[in-house]
Design a protein around this motif. Structure first.
Motif, PDB file in Angstrom:
ATOM      1  N   ALA A 111       4.785 -10.006   6.492  1.00 35.57           N
ATOM      2  CA  ALA A 111       3.875  -9.195   7.314  1.00 35.57           C
ATOM      3  C   ALA A 111       4.690  -8.282   8.238  1.00 35.57           C
ATOM      4  CB  ALA A 111       2.943 -10.094   8.119  1.00 35.57           C
ATOM      5  N   TYR A 113       7.602  -6.956   7.434  1.00 34.29           N
ATOM      6  CA  TYR A 113       8.021  -5.838   6.572  1.00 34.29           C
ATOM      7  C   TYR A 113       6.900  -4.802   6.459  1.00 34.29           C
ATOM      8  CZ  TYR A 113      11.980  -8.658   4.782  1.00 34.29           C
ATOM      9  OH  TYR A 113      13.116  -9.392   4.647  1.00 34.29           O
ATOM     10  N   ASP A 114       5.668  -5.276   6.264  1.00 27.88           N
ATOM     11  CA  ASP A 114       4.528  -4.362   6.158  1.00 27.88           C
ATOM     12  C   ASP A 114       4.317  -3.587   7.463  1.00 27.88           C
ATOM     13  OD1 ASP A 114       4.073  -5.125   3.517  1.00 27.88           O
ATOM     14  OD2 ASP A 114       2.533  -6.602   4.070  1.00 27.88           O
ATOM     15  N   LYS A 117       6.785  -0.779   7.947  1.00 29.68           N
ATOM     16  CA  LYS A 117       6.486   0.433   7.178  1.00 29.68           C
ATOM     17  C   LYS A 117       5.489   1.339   7.897  1.00 29.68           C
ATOM     18  CE  LYS A 117       7.460  -1.807   2.792  1.00 29.68           C
ATOM     19  NZ  LYS A 117       6.883  -2.415   1.582  1.00 29.68           N
ATOM     20  N   GLU A 118       4.749   0.787   8.842  1.00 27.91           N
ATOM     21  CA  GLU A 118       3.773   1.553   9.609  1.00 27.91           C
ATOM     22  C   GLU A 118       4.358   2.083  10.918  1.00 27.91           C
ATOM     23  OE1 GLU A 118       0.712   2.248   8.375  1.00 27.91           O
ATOM     24  OE2 GLU A 118       1.439   1.199   6.586  1.00 27.91           O
TER      25      GLU A 118
END
Length: 145
Positions: A111, A113-114, A117-118
């Motif tokens: 989570a 890592y996700d 990316k934002e």
């Protein structure tokens, strides 16, 4: 060299920190994080670096110029409540610079890592200890009294 600004803050880092707006996030990572590939998908588009220092020193330099309202940390796999020394050191730096910032929340590795990316930008440090990864959410600079 600029007076009053940490020499760790190179021109690219200063540019990115200044360009960020309220609520934008900066990911500060250790050397094991896939920083370059994730940085490429952020709005800033390329990796920022503060090499040859640990996470606490890098965050200390960043917080000398960046207002922060919240911080998240990457959780230890299998022990989400464990706070390794690198995270304790960064928490102490945050408490010194931003005593009103929200408590450091944990985010599960994938989570994290996700969420990275934002982010607006990704900055890697010379931190070699595991779990030296953080997300800083930019706060505001209040008007003069």
């Amino acid at each position: 060299m600029l007076k009053g600004i940490s020499p760790l803050l190179n021109a690219d880092v200063l540019y990115a920190l200044r360009a960020m707006g309220h609520g934008d996030t900066l990911v500060v990572t250790d050397t094991n994080f896939p920083s370059d590939s994730i940085a490429r998908v952020t709005p800033f588009g390329h990796l920022l670096r503060i090499d040859n220092v640990d996470a606490a020193a890098a965050v200390d330099a960043i917080l000398s110029v960046l207002p922060v309202e919240a911080v998240a940390r990457m959780e230890v796999i299998g022990a989400p409540d464990e706070i390794p020394p690198v995270q304790e050191e960064v928490a102490a730096v945050i408490a010194r610079h931003e005593p009103t910032a929200e408590a450091m929340a944990g985010i599960e590795r994938f989570a994290f890592y996700d969420a990275a990316k934002e982010a607006y930008a990704v900055l890697t440090t010379g931190e070699r200890r595991f779990y030296g990864c953080f997300i800083l959410r930019k706060g505001v600079v209040p008007p003069d009294a």
